[in-house]
Design a protein around this motif. Structure first.
Motif, PDB file in Angstrom:
ATOM      1  N   UNK A 181       4.315   3.865 -13.331  1.00  0.00           N
ATOM      2  CA  UNK A 181       4.511   2.375 -14.087  1.00  0.00           C
ATOM      3  C   UNK A 181       2.882   1.816 -13.628  1.00  0.00           C
ATOM      4  N   UNK A 182       2.876   1.309 -14.393  1.00  0.00           N
ATOM      5  CA  UNK A 182       1.078   0.314 -13.946  1.00  0.00           C
ATOM      6  C   UNK A 182       1.744  -0.679 -12.797  1.00  0.00           C
ATOM      7  N   UNK A 183       0.714  -0.244 -12.178  1.00  0.00           N
ATOM      8  CA  UNK A 183       0.790  -0.909 -10.687  1.00  0.00           C
ATOM      9  C   UNK A 183      -0.537  -2.562 -10.021  1.00  0.00           C
ATOM     10  N   UNK A 184       0.482  -3.348 -10.591  1.00  0.00           N
ATOM     11  CA  UNK A 184      -0.579  -5.149 -10.224  1.00  0.00           C
ATOM     12  C   UNK A 184      -0.660  -5.291  -8.368  1.00  0.00           C
ATOM     13  N   UNK A 243       0.630  -1.133  -0.367  1.00  0.00           N
ATOM     14  CA  UNK A 243       0.293   0.404   0.148  1.00  0.00           C
ATOM     15  C   UNK A 243       0.707   0.858   0.357  1.00  0.00           C
ATOM     16  N   UNK A 244       1.777   1.573   0.337  1.00  0.00           N
ATOM     17  CA  UNK A 244       2.679   2.425   0.766  1.00  0.00           C
ATOM     18  C   UNK A 244       3.505   2.790  -0.521  1.00  0.00           C
ATOM     19  N   UNK A 245       3.931   1.634  -1.626  1.00  0.00           N
ATOM     20  CA  UNK A 245       4.723   1.823  -2.311  1.00  0.00           C
ATOM     21  C   UNK A 245       3.785   2.028  -3.331  1.00  0.00           C
ATOM     22  N   UNK A 267      -9.520   1.782  -6.123  1.00  0.00           N
ATOM     23  CA  UNK A 267      -9.269   2.775  -5.641  1.00  0.00           C
ATOM     24  C   UNK A 267      -7.958   3.844  -5.436  1.00  0.00           C
ATOM     25  N   UNK A 268      -7.002   3.311  -5.020  1.00  0.00           N
ATOM     26  CA  UNK A 268      -6.260   3.597  -4.112  1.00  0.00           C
ATOM     27  C   UNK A 268      -4.801   3.940  -5.579  1.00  0.00           C
ATOM     28  N   UNK A 318       1.164   9.343 -11.769  1.00  0.00           N
ATOM     29  CA  UNK A 318      -0.593   8.452 -11.165  1.00  0.00           C
ATOM     30  C   UNK A 318      -0.783   7.998 -12.733  1.00  0.00           C
ATOM     31  N   UNK A 319       0.282   7.905 -13.341  1.00  0.00           N
ATOM     32  CA  UNK A 319      -0.261   7.214 -14.302  1.00  0.00           C
ATOM     33  C   UNK A 319       0.431   5.265 -14.988  1.00  0.00           C
TER      34      UNK A 319
END
Length: 127
Positions: free
Chosen positions: A76-79, A62-64, A94-95, A73-74
């Motif tokens: 890298x993509x985060x999964x 979550x912190x990462x 949402x985060x 805001x775009x």
């Protein structure tokens, strides 16, 4: 294929996920925590997607995610990936994450998720 920053504190999990990602044709960088992942990114590593566990000591997912989105805001993509059932995909999105994957995961579904989000176009800035 994509360059993926794989973030997980469990060596066995990282090993398995690395093998899956490499068999899918991706280049994999590894970090053992959110803190080391941020150091990797700050060091200039160019990644298309961050695949991160949520619950880790020394900088959780979550912190990462929050710090990645603060910086951009775009990209890298985060999964996010988790073995806990108390987190939903809606919470992750949402985060600022693109997706949430549950452990254990189906290999082809994980690769499809990585490929779909790593390859997504970057939106043009508003004029």
């Amino acid at each position: 294929m994509a360059t993926v920053l794989l973030v997980d504190d469990e060596p066995d999990v990282r090993s398995v996920l690395r093998e899956v990602l490499e068999l899918g044709g991706h280049t994999v960088l590894e970090a053992t925590s959110g803190r080391t992942a941020l150091a990797t990114l700050a060091g200039g590593a160019r990644v298309d997607l961050v695949l991160s566990d949520i619950r880790m000591p020394d900088g959780d997912g979550w912190s990462l995610l929050a710090e990645i989105r603060r910086r951009d805001p775009v990209r890298p993509a985060v999964v996010l990936i988790t073995g806990f059932s108390d987190v939903t995909a809606e919470q992750a999105r949402a985060r600022g994450a693109q997706e949430l994957v549950s452990k254990p995961c189906e290999v082809l579904a994980l690769l499809d998720t990585i490929e779909a989000h790593a390859a997504r176009p970057v939106p043009s800035p508003s004029a």
